[in-house]
Design a protein around this motif. Structure first.
Motif: not given
Lengths: 290, 83
Positions: B43-67
């Motif tokens: 928080h403060g890096v993946d969003d503010d620096d890399k521009g990844i939204t929470h929805a995008q990160a959540r979708a990617a994490w779940r697609k990878a198996g939510a591990k």
């Protein structure tokens, strides 16, 4: 027995006439006192038993999830063991002065918060009557933009929701004093890193930015970076909560430190404006760093 | 308010109550810089620096198996049962 006690209580300790048939003699004040003392003792013992710490080791296994409307919100969460459910909520983390209870004891909990105002952000803590398990916030949709996601859900190029302290950084003149890190005695990582449990995760992500060989080496470099920033007059800002942010425009190294100067993170942002967009006011590190 | 056993805040990406401080400061709006041990979002890096939204990160994490992501911080008791 209950009937007798009720009559004694109603009389407020004065001489009373028992309501129990067949007992016409008034009770003396000593017996009334004994009964009252017993009631107080039993009540205290009950409260003490209910308040025993460690009676249950309840933990959240899922959630909490919030489904807000303009005036209500449903909060749901799952615990690993059966427990009661309670939510404290309010307008700030320090002012969660309202509460709502779950209907039943179990592992699946659902609580409805009512009386909310549209467009208002609420902080809440879920747990039991005596144990706080998780804290978060949400915004009731309505007049202002709903915030069921954090402000960071928006594209990063847009301005943050509330950043009254954001200022453009002013790069102070670089200090002429030479900085020699070899003369510094770096404390161990457990003293310099704010959350020691997280150091390995930060090293895994950002260690390569600085060619750090180990997590301890990475933490040491972050500690040295702050001292170098002080010596060289690198841009630094501190926000209302005392969080310090330091940046080296030449190497693009960025670090953040807690109020006690332990390290929060140390990495190299990709965006040139990253430091400028951070909250805080410019600060003179000579006044902060020993 | 009840006594806190240990401070836990919910990660807005994976919705697990595993953060030690709010993902973003309510006062300053700044990110906490904390790396969620569950989904790995910083928080403060993946969003503010890399521009990844929470929805995008959540979708990617779940697609990878939510591990569970952290190799050094173990998941809380009962976490695996809900995934």
């Amino acid at each position: 027995m209950t009937e007798e006690l009720a009559s004694v209580e109603g009389a407020g300790g004065a001489q009373v006439t028992s309501a129990t048939p067949g007992h016409d003699r008034p009770r003396d004040s000593a017996k009334v006192g004994d009964v009252n003392c017993l009631r107080v003792l039993l009540t205290v013992m009950a409260i003490w038993c209910l308040g025993l710490p460690g009676v249950s080791a309840v933990e959240i296994s899922r959630g909490p999830l919030v489904q807000p409307t303009p005036t209500n919100a449903v909060i749901q969460w799952t615990t690993d063991t059966s427990a009661g459910g309670r939510v404290y909520f309010g307008l700030s983390v320090k002012q969660m002065d309202r509460r709502a209870n779950a209907d039943a004891v179990g592992t699946e909990h659902s609580v409805v918060l009512t009386g909310l105002k549209p467009g208002t952000t609420y902080w809440y803590t879920v747990g039991t009557a005596r144990l706080a398990l998780a804290t978060n916030s949400f915004t009731a949709p309505g007049l202002s933009e709903a915030r069921t996601e954090s402000p960071a859900a928006r594209p990063v190029v847009s301005a943050p929701v509330v950043r009254p302290e954001v200022t453009k950084s002013v790069v102070p003149p670089v200090a002429k004093a030479a900085f020699d890190p070899s003369k510094l005695q770096v404390p161990p990582a457990r003293q310099t890193w704010g959350a020691p449990r997280s150091l390995a995760d930060h090293f895994e992500r950002h260690g390569a930015d600085f060619a750090a060989r180990t997590a301890d080496d990475y933490a040491a470099q972050a500690w040295i970076f702050l001292r170098r920033a002080k010596a060289e007059g690198l841009p630094a800002k501190r926000d209302e909560e005392g969080v310090l942010r330091v940046y080296d425009p030449k190497t693009r190294a960025f670090a953040s430190y807690n109020r006690d100067l332990t390290t929060k993170t140390y990495f190299k942002p990709g965006r040139r404006d990253y430091f400028d967009d951070q909250p805080g006011q410019p600060v003179d590190l000579n006044k902060l760093v020993p | 308010m009840p006594k806190k056993a240990s401070p836990t805040f919910v990660c807005p990406v994976c919705e697990s109550a595993v953060l030690t401080e709010p993902a973003r400061s309510a006062k300053t709006g700044g990110g906490s810089f904390e790396i969620c041990p569950c989904c790995g979002f910083q928080h403060g890096v993946d969003d503010d620096d890399k521009g990844i939204t929470h929805a995008q990160a959540r979708a990617a994490w779940r697609k990878a198996g939510a591990k569970w992501t952290s190799k050094t911080q173990p998941p809380p008791k009962g976490w695996a049962k809900t995934r």
